[in-house]
Design a protein around this motif. Structure first.
Motif, PDB file in Angstrom:
ATOM      1  N   ASP A 239      10.665  12.172   7.785  1.00 33.67           N
ATOM      2  CA  ASP A 239      11.253  11.996   6.462  1.00 33.67           C
ATOM      3  C   ASP A 239      11.394  13.319   5.715  1.00 33.67           C
ATOM      4  OD1 ASP A 239      11.492   9.326   6.902  1.00 33.67           O
ATOM      5  OD2 ASP A 239       9.802   8.722   5.641  1.00 33.67           O
ATOM      6  N   ASN A 240      10.495  14.249   5.985  1.00 32.80           N
ATOM      7  CA  ASN A 240      10.557  15.542   5.303  1.00 32.80           C
ATOM      8  C   ASN A 240      11.552  16.504   5.949  1.00 32.80           C
ATOM      9  OD1 ASN A 240       8.596  14.824   3.402  1.00 32.80           O
ATOM     10  ND2 ASN A 240       6.919  15.453   4.756  1.00 32.80           N
ATOM     11  N   GLY A 241      11.972  16.205   7.162  1.00 39.60           N
ATOM     12  CA  GLY A 241      12.894  17.086   7.869  1.00 39.60           C
ATOM     13  C   GLY A 241      14.352  16.789   7.553  1.00 39.60           C
ATOM     14  N   LYS A 242      15.217  17.644   8.045  1.00 39.25           N
ATOM     15  CA  LYS A 242      16.651  17.478   7.852  1.00 39.25           C
ATOM     16  C   LYS A 242      17.191  16.373   8.753  1.00 39.25           C
ATOM     17  CE  LYS A 242      17.445  22.336   6.619  1.00 39.25           C
ATOM     18  NZ  LYS A 242      18.187  23.571   6.967  1.00 39.25           N
TER      19      LYS A 242
ATOM     20  N   LYS B 128      16.704  11.920  14.238  1.00 45.95           N
ATOM     21  CA  LYS B 128      16.290  11.232  13.026  1.00 45.95           C
ATOM     22  C   LYS B 128      17.231  10.073  12.723  1.00 45.95           C
ATOM     23  CE  LYS B 128      15.301  11.939   8.111  1.00 45.95           C
ATOM     24  NZ  LYS B 128      15.153  12.915   7.018  1.00 45.95           N
ATOM     25  N   PHE B 129      18.530  10.292  12.868  1.00 41.06           N
ATOM     26  CA  PHE B 129      19.505   9.253  12.601  1.00 41.06           C
ATOM     27  C   PHE B 129      19.302   8.062  13.546  1.00 41.06           C
ATOM     28  CE2 PHE B 129      23.581   7.232  13.569  1.00 41.06           C
ATOM     29  CZ  PHE B 129      23.952   6.801  12.305  1.00 41.06           C
ATOM     30  N   MET B 130      19.111   8.345  14.825  1.00 39.46           N
ATOM     31  CA  MET B 130      18.941   7.268  15.803  1.00 39.46           C
ATOM     32  C   MET B 130      17.647   6.494  15.569  1.00 39.46           C
ATOM     33  SD  MET B 130      21.693   7.299  17.442  1.00 39.46           S
ATOM     34  CE  MET B 130      21.250   6.067  18.668  1.00 39.46           C
ATOM     35  N   ARG B 131      16.582   7.204  15.206  1.00 41.81           N
ATOM     36  CA  ARG B 131      15.320   6.508  14.931  1.00 41.81           C
ATOM     37  C   ARG B 131      15.434   5.635  13.678  1.00 41.81           C
ATOM     38  NH1 ARG B 131      10.754   7.868  17.659  1.00 41.81           N
ATOM     39  NH2 ARG B 131      10.862   9.649  19.085  1.00 41.81           N
ATOM     40  N   LYS B 132      16.086   6.166  12.649  1.00 42.42           N
ATOM     41  CA  LYS B 132      16.284   5.379  11.438  1.00 42.42           C
ATOM     42  C   LYS B 132      17.175   4.168  11.720  1.00 42.42           C
ATOM     43  CE  LYS B 132      13.999   7.843   8.387  1.00 42.42           C
ATOM     44  NZ  LYS B 132      12.849   7.292   7.641  1.00 42.42           N
ATOM     45  N   LEU B 133      18.200   4.379  12.512  1.00 43.19           N
ATOM     46  CA  LEU B 133      19.104   3.288  12.867  1.00 43.19           C
ATOM     47  C   LEU B 133      18.362   2.206  13.643  1.00 43.19           C
ATOM     48  CD1 LEU B 133      21.967   2.110  12.969  1.00 43.19           C
ATOM     49  CD2 LEU B 133      22.343   3.415  15.088  1.00 43.19           C
ATOM     50  N   ALA B 134      17.519   2.629  14.569  1.00 43.15           N
ATOM     51  CA  ALA B 134      16.734   1.656  15.351  1.00 43.15           C
ATOM     52  C   ALA B 134      15.785   0.880  14.453  1.00 43.15           C
ATOM     53  CB  ALA B 134      15.965   2.381  16.449  1.00 43.15           C
ATOM     54  N   LYS B 135      15.136   1.578  13.506  1.00 42.72           N
ATOM     55  CA  LYS B 135      14.214   0.901  12.604  1.00 42.72           C
ATOM     56  C   LYS B 135      14.927  -0.139  11.751  1.00 42.72           C
ATOM     57  CE  LYS B 135      12.964   2.717   8.703  1.00 42.72           C
ATOM     58  NZ  LYS B 135      12.340   3.563   7.645  1.00 42.72           N
ATOM     59  N   HIS B 136      16.019   0.267  11.117  1.00 37.88           N
ATOM     60  CA  HIS B 136      16.716  -0.665  10.236  1.00 37.88           C
ATOM     61  C   HIS B 136      17.397  -1.786  11.013  1.00 37.88           C
ATOM     62  CE1 HIS B 136      16.057   1.325   6.364  1.00 37.88           C
ATOM     63  NE2 HIS B 136      16.174   2.479   7.017  1.00 37.88           N
ATOM     64  N   SER B 137      17.772  -1.522  12.238  1.00 40.36           N
ATOM     65  CA  SER B 137      18.337  -2.583  13.076  1.00 40.36           C
ATOM     66  C   SER B 137      17.274  -3.633  13.381  1.00 40.36           C
ATOM     67  CB  SER B 137      18.890  -1.996  14.380  1.00 40.36           C
ATOM     68  OG  SER B 137      19.942  -1.096  14.122  1.00 40.36           O
TER      69      SER B 137
END
Length: 468
Positions: A141-144, A149-158
């Motif tokens: 979350d603190n990184g760019k 990061k996008f794929m991990r966030k996408l997997a989480k929200h999916s």
């Protein structure tokens, strides 16, 4: 001018202190007996919620709330709106059960079985398997924004959205035939209410369990506010043993001289805070935000094991025990709640077991009091309403009593399908000479004629003229 600027700064500081922005809680995974117990119970509750609507009973959906037909089918029992008194008693039983549990062990219901907590822990688990451990999530979350990061966030929200959709589907499946619901969704053949509740529960689950989480427990749930009224000095709560733990401070593993330095057993590692799903520090004492999930107990015990110290620095205990006094498990208020709870459970159980799955109403024809036929006999018209509240069809025989010579006109045998309500026009007839009073109480009886022992009677009035 300076004074005005000073007042603006004071107002700004006051506003910032009153409306603090929420800080995301990165929950660390706890390992221990209480976490295992809670996780196991959570999975049992989740499996039960998602699977109960798929169970069948006598070829029908075992739990089905048929609102259009005003029928509520639960494992072979069919309840109608006039049975809602039973629902009231069940809600009272749940309330007294909650009071009993709270007096005994605080907010243990919140930590182990509350739907908000169960789904929150499910979403935290999805967050952990997609984004990694607590430290990895913080770094992410603190990184760019990167591809990873996008794929991990996408997997989480999916995953979050999948659980939200599954939750909404399971909920609506208790009110709309679940085996047909999936086909309706695929064909986009949903009714307005089905669409609304699917959307509402999807959004509510996604927001409450994914984004709000501890905010629901801390600010939206009224139970957090009034629970302390039911606490006493013998209530089991998660507590920090300050006498043993203070003062806090780091030290090397295996050190034995920390007592001489004025240190207690608390190494000030912060694990108890990191594993807490609501982000409180249990060392600050009992707080209304605490949901008694005991994650801090497991986290602290893990660190005590590593340091070679005795477990129980944070534990389930009572206020009396922390002060070196004797605790009392059996006490008047707890016994009172238990007795009341058992009495209501027995009463409701008896009412359900003794309940006849048959409903009878006898309604007079409002258009005329009575009529005289060609042979001088008096006739009254009625509407007899029979509700079969069983999951099987039954045959019934109708009879009338209360007046010598009174007879039913027409067929007195009727078959009512499962969970069906029928209205039968029925006439009662008697020789005018048999009438001694203008109005006589009569009893209509419906008795099963297919081997079952269902029988029900209702009173009505037969009206006619008295011959002089």
């Amino acid at each position: 001018m300076k004074a005005a600027n000073g007042r603006k700064e004071e107002k700004k500081a006051e506003s910032e202190s009153l409306y603090q922005k929420r800080k995301h809680i990165y929950v660390r995974k706890a390992v221990g007996i209480f976490t295992t117990l809670r996780t196991s119970l959570n999975w049992v509750l989740l499996v039960a919620y998602f699977s109960m609507s798929w169970l069948t009973w006598d070829g029908k959906q075992a739990i089905f709330f048929d609102l259009p037909n005003r029928q509520f089918n639960i494992f072979g029992f069919t309840f109608f709106p006039h049975d809602f008194m039973l629902l009231s008693w069940i809600l009272i039983i749940c309330a007294f059960g909650l009071f009993f549990i709270t007096v005994f062990a605080g907010r243990v219901w919140c930590g182990y079985a509350c739907p908000q907590s169960v789904w929150t822990f499910l979403y935290i688990w999805a967050e952990r398997i997609t984004e990694g451990s607590r430290n990895k999530r913080m770094s992410l979350d603190n990184g760019k924004m990167t591809t990873e990061k996008f794929m991990r966030k996408l997997a989480k929200h999916s995953l979050w959205m999948f659980f939200a959709l599954a939750t909404a589907f399971a909920f609506v499946g208790y009110f709309s035939p679940v085996r047909e619901l999936g086909g309706k969704i695929l064909e986009w053949d949903l009714g307005p209410w089905e669409m609304w509740w699917l959307f509402f529960f999807t959004a509510a689950t996604y927001i409450n369990a994914g984004w709000l989480r501890e905010q629901v427990c801390m600010y939206m749930c009224p139970y957090a506010r009034f629970q302390s009224v039911m606490f006493d000095r013998d209530t089991l709560v998660v507590s920090y043993d300050a006498a043993r733990g203070e003062g806090r401070g780091p030290r090397k593993k295996g050190s034995t001289d920390y007592k001489e330095k004025g240190l207690g057993d608390c190494i000030d590692c912060g694990v108890c805070v990191q594993v807490c799903p609501v982000g409180i520090d249990i060392r600050d004492g009992l707080q209304y935000e605490c949901i008694t999930c005991a994650a801090c107990i497991d986290g602290c015990n893990e660190m005590m094991d590593k340091m070679g110290y005795p477990r129980g620095l944070v534990r389930y205990t009572t206020e009396n025990e922390l002060e070196g006094k004797k605790s009392h498990i059996l006490r008047p208020r707890l016994i009172g709640y238990f007795v009341a709870l058992m009495a209501m459970i027995i009463a409701v159980g008896f009412a359900v077991s003794d309940r006849i799955p048959l409903e009878l109403e006898v309604l007079r024809d409002r258009n005329q009091l009575y009529r005289i036929d060609d042979q001088g006999r008096i006739e009254n018209s009625f509407i007899i309403k029979i509700a079969n509240m069983d999951q099987k069809p039954h045959s019934y025989t109708l009879s009338v009593s209360g007046l010598q010579g009174l007879e039913l006109v027409g067929e007195n045998q009727v078959t009512v399908n499962a969970s069906e309500v029928i209205n039968i026009p029925m006439r009662m007839r008697i020789d005018a000479k048999s009438m001694t009073t203008p109005s006589v109480d009569v009893t209509v009886t419906v008795k099963s004629s297919d081997g079952s022992s269902f029988e029900l009677s209702k009173e009505s009035r037969f009206i006619g003229s008295v011959q002089r």
